[in-house]
Scaffold this active site. Structure first.
Site, PDB file in Angstrom:
ATOM      1  N   GLU A  50       0.860  -1.181   0.000  1.00  0.00           N
ATOM      2  CA  GLU A  50       0.000   0.000   0.000  1.00  0.00           C
ATOM      3  C   GLU A  50       0.896   1.231   0.000  1.00  0.00           C
ATOM      4  O   GLU A  50       1.586   1.507   0.981  1.00  0.00           O
ATOM      5  CB  GLU A  50      -0.914  -0.014   1.224  1.00  0.00           C
ATOM      6  CG  GLU A  50      -1.755   1.230   1.391  1.00  0.00           C
ATOM      7  CD  GLU A  50      -2.508   1.618   0.130  1.00  0.00           C
ATOM      8  OE1 GLU A  50      -2.284   2.742  -0.359  1.00  0.00           O
ATOM      9  OE2 GLU A  50      -3.294   0.791  -0.370  1.00  0.00           O
ATOM     10  N   SER A  51       0.895   1.970  -1.101  1.00  0.00           N
ATOM     11  CA  SER A  51       1.839   3.076  -1.258  1.00  0.00           C
ATOM     12  C   SER A  51       1.668   4.151  -0.190  1.00  0.00           C
ATOM     13  O   SER A  51       2.660   4.728   0.280  1.00  0.00           O
ATOM     14  CB  SER A  51       1.707   3.698  -2.652  1.00  0.00           C
ATOM     15  OG  SER A  51       0.408   4.233  -2.860  1.00  0.00           O
ATOM     16  N   CYS A  81       4.693  -2.294  -8.400  1.00  0.00           N
ATOM     17  CA  CYS A  81       3.361  -1.845  -8.002  1.00  0.00           C
ATOM     18  C   CYS A  81       3.452  -0.610  -7.106  1.00  0.00           C
ATOM     19  O   CYS A  81       3.713   0.488  -7.597  1.00  0.00           O
ATOM     20  CB  CYS A  81       2.581  -2.984  -7.354  1.00  0.00           C
ATOM     21  SG  CYS A  81       0.792  -2.666  -7.229  1.00  0.00           S
ATOM     22  N   ARG A 110      -2.418   6.090  -9.560  1.00  0.00           N
ATOM     23  CA  ARG A 110      -2.605   5.107  -8.496  1.00  0.00           C
ATOM     24  C   ARG A 110      -3.920   4.352  -8.696  1.00  0.00           C
ATOM     25  O   ARG A 110      -4.926   4.918  -9.093  1.00  0.00           O
ATOM     26  CB  ARG A 110      -2.594   5.842  -7.157  1.00  0.00           C
ATOM     27  CG  ARG A 110      -2.756   4.993  -5.924  1.00  0.00           C
ATOM     28  CD  ARG A 110      -2.527   5.843  -4.672  1.00  0.00           C
ATOM     29  NE  ARG A 110      -2.934   5.149  -3.462  1.00  0.00           N
ATOM     30  CZ  ARG A 110      -4.110   5.301  -2.877  1.00  0.00           C
ATOM     31  NH1 ARG A 110      -4.995   6.147  -3.383  1.00  0.00           N
ATOM     32  NH2 ARG A 110      -4.404   4.633  -1.781  1.00  0.00           N
ATOM     33  N   ILE A 140      -2.420  -6.298  -9.216  1.00  0.00           N
ATOM     34  CA  ILE A 140      -3.264  -6.258  -8.025  1.00  0.00           C
ATOM     35  C   ILE A 140      -3.414  -4.804  -7.597  1.00  0.00           C
ATOM     36  O   ILE A 140      -2.463  -4.190  -7.106  1.00  0.00           O
ATOM     37  CB  ILE A 140      -2.656  -7.094  -6.879  1.00  0.00           C
ATOM     38  CG1 ILE A 140      -2.414  -8.536  -7.326  1.00  0.00           C
ATOM     39  CG2 ILE A 140      -3.558  -7.045  -5.641  1.00  0.00           C
ATOM     40  CD1 ILE A 140      -1.620  -9.357  -6.332  1.00  0.00           C
ATOM     41  N   HIS A 188       3.488  -7.625 -10.383  1.00  0.00           N
ATOM     42  CA  HIS A 188       4.193  -8.280  -9.278  1.00  0.00           C
ATOM     43  C   HIS A 188       4.923  -9.529  -9.770  1.00  0.00           C
ATOM     44  O   HIS A 188       4.385 -10.634  -9.681  1.00  0.00           O
ATOM     45  CB  HIS A 188       3.196  -8.718  -8.201  1.00  0.00           C
ATOM     46  CG  HIS A 188       2.526  -7.616  -7.461  1.00  0.00           C
ATOM     47  ND1 HIS A 188       2.937  -7.177  -6.218  1.00  0.00           N
ATOM     48  CD2 HIS A 188       1.444  -6.859  -7.784  1.00  0.00           C
ATOM     49  CE1 HIS A 188       2.140  -6.207  -5.798  1.00  0.00           C
ATOM     50  NE2 HIS A 188       1.227  -5.989  -6.731  1.00  0.00           N
ATOM     51  N   GLU A 190       7.220 -11.016  -8.316  1.00  0.00           N
ATOM     52  CA  GLU A 190       7.623 -11.810  -7.154  1.00  0.00           C
ATOM     53  C   GLU A 190       6.591 -12.865  -6.771  1.00  0.00           C
ATOM     54  O   GLU A 190       6.919 -13.785  -6.003  1.00  0.00           O
ATOM     55  CB  GLU A 190       7.900 -10.891  -5.951  1.00  0.00           C
ATOM     56  CG  GLU A 190       6.684 -10.277  -5.273  1.00  0.00           C
ATOM     57  CD  GLU A 190       6.148  -9.037  -5.969  1.00  0.00           C
ATOM     58  OE1 GLU A 190       5.232  -8.399  -5.413  1.00  0.00           O
ATOM     59  OE2 GLU A 190       6.639  -8.703  -7.073  1.00  0.00           O
TER      60      GLU A 190
END
Length: 219
Positions: A50-51, A81, A110, A140, A188, A190
Site C-alpha cells: 500500500e503506497s 506496483c 494510483r 493487483i 508483481h 515476485e
C-alpha cells in the site's frame, strides 16, 4: 565480482517474496528498515503493498530523506506496483498528503486498473527481459504510467488484445519502464515465480558496482 547485496524495504508489502526471488538469481538479499541498513546495500527493492502506508512508514522510520538522497546519488532501485508509485516524480489519484521518493520522470496513476476485485493476470512482452517468451504477470490494484519523460525507456505496455483475442480496455498503457538505475513495474513478478525481472535488476546493480566501486560510491 562479489555477490551484490540488495535490500528489500521491509516496512510493509511483499517482502519475503522479493527476498526469495533475489536469492534465487544470485544476489545477497537483506531487509532494510533503518538508515544504517540502507547505507550498506548496493541496490534496493521497493515492494508491492500500500503506497500510502509505505510513504507514512518511511517518515516514521526516518528513511525517507536518506533514501531520497541515495536515489539522487544513483542507487539502483526497483519498484513493483506500490514501488512504482514511490519512484514516480508525480502521481495522480493519490491521497491529499501522499508523497513520493521520486527519481523517475513519470506520471503514475494510483489504482489505475481498479479495486482488488479487478486484479488479473496476463502475458506480457518486456523489453530486455522476456526475449520472445512472454512473462506471466499479476496486477493487483495496480498503477500504470500515464506519462513518461524523454529519458524514460518504456519496457512494456498492455497489449491491444488478451490471450483469448478480446479487446483490452487499458491497451497501450505503460506498465514497465526504466530510467538509468531505476526500474519499475506495475505488476508483481515476485508472486508468479518468474524471476526474469529480478535477474535484470541484479544485472543492473552488478553493472553499477563495476562502474562505481563501493569505496567511491559511498564517499
Amino acid at each position: 565480482m562479489n555477490t551484490p547485496t540488495i535490500g528489500v524495504l521491509a516496512l510493509q508489502g511483499d517482502v519475503d517474496e522479493h527476498l526469495t526471488a533475489l536469492a534465487s538469481v544470485g544476489a545477497r538479499p537483506v531487509t532494510v528498515r533503518r538508515p544504517d541498513e540502507l547505507a550498506l546495500v548496493d541496490g534496493l527493492v521497493l515492494p508491492g503493498g500500500e503506497s500510502t502506508t509505505i510513504d507514512k512508514l518511511l517518515r516514521i522510520f526516518e528513511l525517507r530523506d536518506p533514501l531520497r538522497a541515495r536515489i539522487k546519488e544513483g542507487l539502483p532501485v526497483y519498484g513493483s506496483c506500490a514501488g512504482m508509485i514511490l519512484l514516480a516524480d508525480r502521481i495522480l489519484d493519490g491521497t491529499a498528503d501522499q508523497q513520493t521518493l521520486g527519481g523517475m520522470d513519470v506520471v503514475v496513476r494510483r489504482n489505475a486498473f481498479g479495486r482488488q476485485v479487478d486484479s488479473f493476470e496476463t502475458d506480457l512482452d518486456v523489453v530486455g527481459v522476456s526475449a520472445g517468451a512472454a512473462m506471466r504477470t499479476a496486477f493487483i490494484r495496480a498503477p500504470w504510467i500515464e506519462e513518461a519523460g524523454r529519458d524514460v525507456e518504456v519496457l512494456s505496455r498492455i497489449p491491444a488484445v488478451d490471450t483469448q483475442g478480446r479487446a483490452v480496455a487499458a491497451a497501450g498503457r505503460i506498465v514497465a519502464a526504466r530510467q538509468g538505475p531505476l526500474l519499475a513495474t506495475a505488476f508483481h513478478p515476485e508472486i508468479t515465480g518468474d524471476t526474469r525481472v529480478h535477474r535484470l535488476f541484479v544485472s543492473m546493480v552488478a553493472g553499477d558496482r563495476r562502474r562505481f566501486p563501493a569505496a567511491v560510491r559511498r564517499q
